[in-house]
Design an enzyme around this catalytic site. Structure first.
Site, short mmCIF file in Angstrom:
data_model
loop_
_atom_site.label_atom_id
_atom_site.label_comp_id
_atom_site.label_asym_id
_atom_site.label_seq_id
_atom_site.Cartn_x
_atom_site.Cartn_y
_atom_site.Cartn_z
N GLY A 31 -4.36 -7.18 -7.71
CA GLY A 31 -4.55 -7.66 -9.06
C GLY A 31 -4.21 -6.64 -10.13
O GLY A 31 -3.59 -5.62 -9.86
N HIS A 37 4.74 -6.12 -9.70
CA HIS A 37 4.24 -7.27 -8.94
C HIS A 37 5.07 -8.52 -9.24
O HIS A 37 5.39 -9.30 -8.33
CB HIS A 37 2.78 -7.56 -9.30
CG HIS A 37 1.82 -6.48 -8.94
ND1 HIS A 37 1.14 -5.75 -9.89
CD2 HIS A 37 1.42 -6.00 -7.74
CE1 HIS A 37 0.35 -4.88 -9.28
NE2 HIS A 37 0.51 -5.00 -7.98
N GLN A 153 2.98 2.60 3.09
CA GLN A 153 2.37 1.31 3.39
C GLN A 153 3.39 0.35 3.99
O GLN A 153 3.09 -0.34 4.98
CB GLN A 153 1.78 0.72 2.12
CG GLN A 153 1.24 -0.69 2.28
CD GLN A 153 0.61 -1.20 1.00
OE1 GLN A 153 -0.53 -0.91 0.72
NE2 GLN A 153 1.37 -1.95 0.20
N VAL A 176 9.81 -0.54 -9.26
CA VAL A 176 10.07 -0.85 -10.67
C VAL A 176 9.44 0.25 -11.51
O VAL A 176 8.30 0.66 -11.26
CB VAL A 176 9.50 -2.23 -11.05
CG1 VAL A 176 9.71 -2.52 -12.54
CG2 VAL A 176 10.15 -3.31 -10.20
#
Length: 292
Positions: A31, A37, A153, A176
């Site tokens: 979030g 994202h 990750q 980005v």
């Protein structure tokens, strides 16, 4: 867009997609969304019939003295952004929905997960791979999208998928960046104005590593020492991890000229840790060129 907060409701929605023969693209997040994202979401939408995004601040991946309690949260804001982006399902469970009982089953990739960021955040990546496995089980995506800013990750998730034969393609998407080169991150909001100005030392350090590589510097230890000194010249920056590694195995390398290498940085500004990386010596994709 449909906002889903329970496992049962999510399973019903996924079953409906499958009955309709739809492919599913999945973007797992914690979030407080930013343009990075939304770039993942756009890629998922372009390559799949249905797009699912999860928002879950996963307690398993936070250490005892880390920022779980203060991690930024704004579900209303995030929902509006995802609605505008054309997401089909937003899965936003609470902790008791994801972990109704204390969890006893952990998915770990110990060799990859104990290095680099894992060396200063023990247990972090076991928490990541455990929650990602559970989300994959629930969403059953055809493809899952991860930003290359979190290079370690992505590497762990890819290995986990390979080892466990999970039926999902892991799609890395180029980092980005802000206009000044700083990698987009939800944690950037923690930075004071002075720290934010100083944080450009991180992408500049990657530029410096690439410059040294282009000049023919061959010794990984020499690169690491030079980059650590470069970052430490910024008074507000404290380098915690500066490492030159094999981009596939994350293992130390003997030479920079034998092939592409990963330069991984983990830098603290006050109580905020920022990470960034770059693979140097490998031809960049058009997407990576545009991102840099």
């Amino acid at each position: 867009m449909r906002l889903v907060k329970t496992v049962a409701e999510l399973r019903d929605a996924i079953a409906a997609f499958r009955r309709a023969g739809k492919t599913i693209g999945f973007v797992p997040t914690m979030g407080f969304l930013h343009i990075g994202h939304l770039t993942l979401v756009a890629r998922a939408k372009a390559e799949n019939d249905a797009t699912v995004v999860s928002i879950f601040v996963n307690p398993l991946q936070f250490g005892a003295n880390e920022d779980l309690a203060r991690y930024p949260r704004d579900l209303a804001r995030d929902s509006a952004l995802l609605q505008e982006a054309g997401v089909d399902i937003l899965f936003a469970p609470d902790v008791t929905e994801m972990y109704p009982r204390p969890i006893q089953t952990v998915v770990d990739v110990p060799e990859l997960g104990s290095q680099l960021e894992g060396a200063v955040r023990p247990g972090h990546f076991a928490g990541v791979t455990t929650v990602v496995t559970k989300l994959f089980n629930l969403v059953q995506p055809d493809a899952a999208y991860f930003g290359e800013k979190d290079y370690q990750q992505v590497t762990l998730v890819r290995r986990m998928v390979e080892d466990l034969a999970q039926p999902v393609r892991v799609i890395p998407v180029a980092t980005v960046r802000e206009a000044d080169g700083l990698a987009c991150s939800s944690r950037n909001v923690y930075l004071s104005p002075e720290q934010r100005a100083a944080a450009v030392i991180v992408p500049h350090a990657l530029d410096e590593a690439e410059r040294l590589y282009a000049e023919g510097v061959d010794d990984p230890a020499a690169i690491e020492a030079a980059i650590e000194k470069f970052i430490a010249a910024e008074p507000l920056a404290s380098p915690e991890v500066v490492a030159v590694r094999d981009p596939d195995t994350l293992a130390p390398v003997a030479s920079l000229q034998a092939g592409p290498v990963l330069v991984a940085l983990f830098v603290r500004f006050g109580s905020t840790r920022l990470l960034d990386n770059r693979v140097i010596g490998r031809e960049k994709t058009a997407e990576q060129e545009a991102a840099q």
